[in-house]
Design an enzyme around this catalytic site. Structure first.
Site, PDB file in Angstrom:
ATOM      1  N   TYR A   1      45.832  36.603  52.177  1.00  0.00           N
ATOM      2  CA  TYR A   1      45.936  37.547  53.279  1.00  0.00           C
ATOM      3  C   TYR A   1      45.554  36.856  54.597  1.00  0.00           C
ATOM      4  O   TYR A   1      44.379  36.693  54.930  1.00  0.00           O
ATOM      5  CB  TYR A   1      45.034  38.759  53.057  1.00  0.00           C
ATOM      6  CG  TYR A   1      45.301  39.533  51.790  1.00  0.00           C
ATOM      7  CD1 TYR A   1      46.529  39.471  51.145  1.00  0.00           C
ATOM      8  CD2 TYR A   1      44.303  40.329  51.213  1.00  0.00           C
ATOM      9  CE1 TYR A   1      46.766  40.179  49.974  1.00  0.00           C
ATOM     10  CE2 TYR A   1      44.539  41.044  50.048  1.00  0.00           C
ATOM     11  CZ  TYR A   1      45.768  40.960  49.433  1.00  0.00           C
ATOM     12  OH  TYR A   1      45.997  41.661  48.275  1.00  0.00           O
TER      13      TYR A   1
ATOM     14  N   HIS B   1      45.760  36.123  41.003  1.00  0.00           N
ATOM     15  CA  HIS B   1      46.646  36.788  41.958  1.00  0.00           C
ATOM     16  C   HIS B   1      48.111  36.455  41.685  1.00  0.00           C
ATOM     17  O   HIS B   1      48.516  35.296  41.773  1.00  0.00           O
ATOM     18  CB  HIS B   1      46.271  36.345  43.372  1.00  0.00           C
ATOM     19  CG  HIS B   1      46.756  37.261  44.446  1.00  0.00           C
ATOM     20  ND1 HIS B   1      46.615  36.978  45.789  1.00  0.00           N
ATOM     21  CD2 HIS B   1      47.381  38.472  44.395  1.00  0.00           C
ATOM     22  CE1 HIS B   1      47.103  37.974  46.510  1.00  0.00           C
ATOM     23  NE2 HIS B   1      47.592  38.882  45.685  1.00  0.00           N
TER      24      HIS B   1
END
Length: 320
Positions: A49, A135
């Site tokens: 992010y 992830h």
């Protein structure tokens, strides 16, 4: 797991990593403060992010707050490495409005997982993370993620380096494979158990109940189609323009919600918690106003009769 607990409403930190558009440090801090004021004590972030920006901003916000008053999760699998091709003005090409000084490098090895965790803790200024997720392993190499990444996470948990472990992905099939392959504490399920679409209810969520894996439900607005009281003509689903069929279904759901004095986003948030496998819902925000709105919607009362009416019109399953 240590920390303050999960829910029902956690805060997703992709937005404060400049997802899709830039945000100042002050606006990011105000957004986090609004989430905190609304009761959120679980914060989920990732190196992905904003190429580390989200973790840095989250850490700055949490600094000075007692560590036992909040729960943090971050993710591993993508290392941030120097981008040798970077030139001034070059921006990230994976959805974040940040300079592309780094690039993401898939590394599910134990060494890669450990390095990723150490760098995340350094960016956040924390001595531990409560939950560490692998992830999006299916975005790179699912087999390597299962064979290397999951054993590495289990080892970190056994060492008490992390409190709990899990996998985050958009695919129910991927998450089911990971649940079967490892002793996970959590999965982060993105967009696959929502008011509009529930493919995870068929196999994944029942299996999580059987194995004691708790589900963190994210992406519950399905990329925006459920995010407003009225469905817009340019709405998105699963990161792409929504089909006419999906828009029509969402409009029918919205109409039923209105009959019961509930708007579509409020119903979407509450529905996402109805399955017994779901421990919490995590919603992001790109402004303080959005964070406050999410909190208000979670605190609103939704009549039980709404779910019966939606089921009667075959817009949601009869039972979870």
């Amino acid at each position: 797991m240590t920390g303050a607990g999960l829910g029902p409403l956690g805060f997703g930190c992709a937005g404060i990593g400049n997802m899709y558009r830039g945000m100042s440090d002050a606006d990011a801090a105000a957004t986090l403060q609004a989430a905190w004021d609304g009761g959120s004590r679980y914060f989920d972030t990732a190196p992905h992010y904003g190429l580390g920006l989200s973790e840095k901003r989250l850490g700055a916000f949490l600094s000075g707050r007692p560590r036992d008053e909040f729960t943090v999760s971050t993710k591993a699998g993508r290392l941030l490495v120097e981008n040798p091709r970077f030139t001034p003005g070059m921006m990230d090409d994976e959805g974040f409005a940040v300079p592309a000084r780094c690039r993401r490098q898939w590394d599910p090895s134990e060494a890669g997982i450990r390095r990723s965790l150490e760098e995340s803790l350094d960016r956040m200024g924390l001595d531990r993370t409560d939950i560490l997720y692998l992830h999006d392993p299916d975005a790179y190499d699912l087999a390597a993620g299962i064979e290397q990444g999951l054993p590495a996470l289990e080892k970190l948990r056994a060492e008490k380096t992390v409190g709990a472990i899990g996998v985050g992905a958009n695919s129910a099939k991927t998450l089911l494979a990971c649940v079967e392959a490892a002793d996970l504490d959590y999965i982060m399920l993105a967009g696959r158990y929502t008011l509009l679409d529930q493919p995870a209810a068929q196999q994944l969520l029942p299996r999580c109940l059987e194995k004691g894996v708790q589900v963190i439900n994210v992406g519950v607005y399905n990329s925006g189609i459920l995010a407003r009281p009225r469905v817009s003509a340019d709405s998105h689903y699963n990161y792409a323009p929504a089909s006419g069929e999906l828009q029509a279904k969402a409009e029918r759901i919205a109409a039923v919600c209105e009959r019961f004095g509930t708007d579509l986003p409020t119903a979407a948030l509450h529905f996402s918690l109805r399955h017994p496998a779901v421990a919490a819902v995590v919603a992001g925000a790109s402004s303080a106003a959005q964070a406050a709105q999410n909190a208000a919607r979670m605190q609103a009362r939704v009549p039980e009769e709404l779910w019966d009416a939606l089921a009667a019109e075959e817009l949601i399953p009869d039972a979870v």
